[in-house]
Design an enzyme around this catalytic site. Structure first.
Site, PDB file in Angstrom:
ATOM      1  CE  LYS A  84      72.007  40.906  68.316  1.00 49.71           C
ATOM      2  NZ  LYS A  84      70.737  41.772  68.252  1.00 49.71           N
ATOM      3  CG  ASP A 136      68.553  39.500  67.182  1.00 52.43           C
ATOM      4  OD1 ASP A 136      68.515  40.612  67.173  1.00 52.43           O
ATOM      5  OD2 ASP A 136      68.872  38.831  66.080  1.00 52.43           O
TER       6      ASP A 136
HETATM    7  P1  NDP Z   1      62.115  36.635  64.819  1.00 52.97           P
HETATM    8  O1  NDP Z   1      62.452  35.579  64.733  1.00 52.97           O
HETATM    9  O2  NDP Z   1      60.751  37.076  65.738  1.00 52.97           O
HETATM   10  O3  NDP Z   1      61.452  36.942  63.182  1.00 52.97           O
HETATM   11  C1  NDP Z   1      62.156  36.984  62.329  1.00 52.97           C
HETATM   12  C2  NDP Z   1      61.478  37.261  61.102  1.00 52.97           C
HETATM   13  O4  NDP Z   1      62.463  37.862  59.910  1.00 52.97           O
HETATM   14  C3  NDP Z   1      60.575  35.949  60.570  1.00 52.97           C
HETATM   15  O5  NDP Z   1      59.600  36.221  60.089  1.00 52.97           O
HETATM   16  C4  NDP Z   1      61.718  35.399  59.741  1.00 52.97           C
HETATM   17  O6  NDP Z   1      61.076  34.361  58.862  1.00 52.97           O
HETATM   18  C5  NDP Z   1      62.131  36.497  58.987  1.00 52.97           C
HETATM   19  N1  NDP Z   1      63.706  36.296  58.640  1.00 52.97           N
HETATM   20  C6  NDP Z   1      64.793  35.950  59.583  1.00 52.97           C
HETATM   21  N2  NDP Z   1      65.843  35.654  58.684  1.00 52.97           N
HETATM   22  C7  NDP Z   1      65.413  35.680  57.351  1.00 52.97           C
HETATM   23  C8  NDP Z   1      66.130  35.372  56.246  1.00 52.97           C
HETATM   24  N3  NDP Z   1      67.389  35.140  56.231  1.00 52.97           N
HETATM   25  N4  NDP Z   1      65.568  35.384  55.204  1.00 52.97           N
HETATM   26  C9  NDP Z   1      64.086  35.846  54.915  1.00 52.97           C
HETATM   27  N5  NDP Z   1      63.478  36.189  56.066  1.00 52.97           N
HETATM   28  C10 NDP Z   1      64.035  35.963  57.184  1.00 52.97           C
HETATM   29  O7  NDP Z   1      62.873  37.875  64.796  1.00 52.97           O
HETATM   30  P2  NDP Z   1      62.783  39.492  65.281  1.00 52.97           P
HETATM   31  O8  NDP Z   1      61.375  39.999  64.928  1.00 52.97           O
HETATM   32  O9  NDP Z   1      63.056  39.706  66.834  1.00 52.97           O
HETATM   33  O10 NDP Z   1      63.894  40.062  64.461  1.00 52.97           O
HETATM   34  C11 NDP Z   1      63.775  40.725  63.253  1.00 52.97           C
HETATM   35  C12 NDP Z   1      64.822  41.743  62.969  1.00 52.97           C
HETATM   36  O11 NDP Z   1      64.639  42.764  64.019  1.00 52.97           O
HETATM   37  C13 NDP Z   1      66.442  41.263  63.113  1.00 52.97           C
HETATM   38  O12 NDP Z   1      67.114  41.997  62.151  1.00 52.97           O
HETATM   39  C14 NDP Z   1      66.735  41.624  64.533  1.00 52.97           C
HETATM   40  O13 NDP Z   1      68.036  41.720  64.542  1.00 52.97           O
HETATM   41  C15 NDP Z   1      66.098  42.798  64.642  1.00 52.97           C
HETATM   42  N6  NDP Z   1      65.798  43.513  65.991  1.00 52.97           N
HETATM   43  C16 NDP Z   1      65.064  42.754  66.967  1.00 52.97           C
HETATM   44  C17 NDP Z   1      64.996  43.098  68.401  1.00 52.97           C
HETATM   45  C18 NDP Z   1      63.989  42.237  69.173  1.00 52.97           C
HETATM   46  O14 NDP Z   1      63.771  43.244  70.154  1.00 52.97           O
HETATM   47  N7  NDP Z   1      63.554  40.986  68.851  1.00 52.97           N
HETATM   48  C19 NDP Z   1      65.307  44.510  68.412  1.00 52.97           C
HETATM   49  C20 NDP Z   1      66.016  45.091  67.575  1.00 52.97           C
HETATM   50  C21 NDP Z   1      66.289  44.451  66.341  1.00 52.97           C
HETATM   51  P3  NDP Z   1      61.535  32.804  58.887  1.00 52.97           P
HETATM   52  O15 NDP Z   1      60.698  32.390  60.069  1.00 52.97           O
HETATM   53  O16 NDP Z   1      60.967  32.127  57.469  1.00 52.97           O
HETATM   54  O17 NDP Z   1      63.019  32.554  59.067  1.00 52.97           O
HETATM   55  O1  2IT Z   2      69.119  44.328  68.433  1.00 60.23           O
HETATM   56  C1  2IT Z   2      68.619  44.516  69.217  1.00 60.23           C
HETATM   57  O2  2IT Z   2      68.723  45.322  69.949  1.00 60.23           O
HETATM   58  C2  2IT Z   2      67.857  43.201  70.120  1.00 60.23           C
HETATM   59  N1  2IT Z   2      68.084  42.375  69.703  1.00 60.23           N
HETATM   60  C3  2IT Z   2      67.636  43.521  71.509  1.00 60.23           C
HETATM   61  C4  2IT Z   2      68.642  43.549  72.530  1.00 60.23           C
HETATM   62  C5  2IT Z   2      68.204  43.775  73.759  1.00 60.23           C
HETATM   63  O3  2IT Z   2      69.210  43.311  74.784  1.00 60.23           O
HETATM   64  O4  2IT Z   2      67.017  43.931  74.064  1.00 60.23           O
END
Ligand code: NDP
Ligand code: 2IT
Length: 445
Positions: free
Chosen positions: A126, A166
């Protein structure tokens, strides 16, 4: 047997002082491993547990860049290459002001077991930075990404370490990162990053994969009780990549998502989320949740409390770590919530998990429920290596099969170690044994 894992945990705390999220992630996995080691004591031999909690390599670097006003900004970059037993390090990059070594380490540690659960050839890693993309121009984001990649490029490669997105890292950032990598290396290594655009090596379904997979996992859990998502009210947190496509798949399966959120508050839309509007606001305009409410009669913005205050039968935390605490869990349970599937990484606190498990509801930890994203990244790598492109249907069918297999592996491991229905134990035990067996085969490295 508990003493063995206790000793490892104490060492992790002593060695990684103040890194509370990392301690939390390690604690959960080690607790699950006590019954595994009791049954198979050789997993504690040769300091295997001590090795698995210690990253193979940690890179921390300076990221200087120039903002639009001509000021020099300095951020900190990270890449934690945690475990390469199963394949090249694989895991996303997070750009968020809260990023520090402990957060990247917890995410990298979780990624080892998540990636093992997918049954694909990917190790765990990561990275990220404390850079905050909110309010920055495209040109600033580009200059930041170029500086970040100038250093990161020394450490990654299609067979070495393959980052992706992420929080705060989506298609725009992956584009800038890939462009700089290609320029520095003078080599079109499509497989060095995943989450790429469709015109330059990206895979169909990667954008949707994490959210879709989380909902498919919830559907599989419900099927064990002879139920489905059809007609159920769903509370979703977050409004980024994972939340948006969790909402889309839940709607496709006949459920009604009624909430989403960002760091400014949460929205309740009792009529059901208008997904086209949400995508317009968040994906196209990069706006805030209030921009949805101003254009959607009947929707309301709530800036006090948490989305978990809204009565729902299914909860999908899709924002960030520790966003669902003991109080939120108690409210959800009081309101009849029967399914929690984590789209985010470690969104439920230990108190919340304990409450869900004590109540006997269906609860799936992120490392199982959100593995569809990284699984589809591995499918993207596969297409890049074969210089080929699959249809949406082909990629989605593979994702669906992988999520069903992960679900079944968790169920089988939970039964094997005497706690049927415990998806935490199931995910940790199934992921750990796959990695541990290969670490043993590779010797002391
Ligand atoms: P994005 O940046 O697309 O969206 C994140 C969302 O979460 C936004 O709405 C953001 O709001 C909110 N957010 C983030 N940090 C905070 C915080 N500290 N407090 C309140 N709201 C928060 O990210 P993703 O959708 O990609 O990721 C969301 C989650 O999913 C994370 O935990 C990530 O690790 C996990 N994840 C993502 C994957 C992927 O493929 N993208 C795969 C597996 C897991 P704001 O804009 O106001 O900060
Ligand atoms: O938390 C996760 O699994 C991710 N942000 C996706 C990682 C990836 O390599 O697609």
């Amino acid at each position: 047997m508990a003493e063995v894992v206790e000793k490892v945990y104490e060492q992790v705390v002593a060695r990684n002082r103040g890194e509370t999220e990392f301690h939390q992630a390690v604690r959960e996995v080690l607790d699950s491993l006590a019954p595994v080691i009791a049954k198979h004591p050789h997993y504690a031999d040769d300091a295997l547990l001590e090795r698995i909690v210690e990253p193979e390599r940690q890179v921390i670097f300076r990221v200087p860049w120039v903002d639009d006003a001509g000021n020099v900004q300095v951020n900190r970059g990270f890449r934690i290459e945690f475990n390469s037993a199963l394949g090249p390090y694989k895991g996303g990059l997070r750009f968020h002001p809260s990023v520090n070594a402990g957060i990247i380490k917890f995410l990298g540690f979780e990624q080892i077991f998540k990636n093992a659960l997918t049954n694909q050839a990917i190790g765990g890693g990561k990275g990220g930075s404390d850079f905050d993309p909110h309010g920055r121009s495209d040109a600033e984001v580009m200059r930041f990404c170029q500086s970040f990649m100038t250093e990161l490029s020394r450490h990654i490669g299609p067979s070495t370490d393959v980052p992706a997105g992420d929080i705060g890292v989506g298609g725009r950032e992956i584009g800038f990162l890939f462009g700089q990598y290609k320029r520095l290396r003078n080599s079109y290594d499509a497989g060095v990053l995943t989450g790429k655009g469709l015109g330059w090596g990206g895979s169909l379904v990667r954008t949707e994969a994490t959210g879709y997979g989380t909902v498919l996992f919830a559907q599989s859990m419900l099927a064990t009780k002879g139920q489905s998502l059809e007609g159920k009210r769903v509370a979703v947190s977050g409004s980024g990549n994972v939340a948006i496509y969790a909402i889309e798949k839940a709607q496709q399966l006949g459920a009604t998502p009624i909430t989403f959120s960002d760091s400014s508050g949460y929205v309740v839309d009792e009529a059901g989320v208008d997904l086209d509007l949400l995508k317009q606001v968040k994906e196209v305009e990069r706006g805030r949740v209030a921009d949805y409410v101003s254009r959607r009669p009947g929707a309301r913005l709530v800036t006090e409390g948490r989305v978990w205050d809204v009565p729902a039968e299914v909860a999908l935390p899709c924002a960030t770590q520790n966003e669902l605490g003991g109080a939120g869990a108690a409210t959800l349970l009081r309101n009849g919530c029967a399914v929690v599937a984590e789209g985010a990484n470690m969104p439920s606190t230990p108190e919340a998990i304990e409450a869900f498990q004590a109540a006997g509801i269906l609860y799936a930890p992120g490392k199982a429920a959100n593995a569809g994203g990284v699984a589809t990244s591995a499918l993207e790598m596969e297409q890049n290596a074969g210089r080929t492109r699959w249809s949406f249907e082909t990629a989605e069918a593979k994702l669906t099969g992988i999520m069903a297999d992960i679900h079944d592996s968790c169920v089988a491991a939970a039964e094997e170690y005497g706690r049927p229905g415990d998806y935490v134990l199931g995910a940790n035990a199934a992921g750990f044994t796959r990695v541990a067996d290969v670490m043993i085969a590779h010797g002391i490295v």
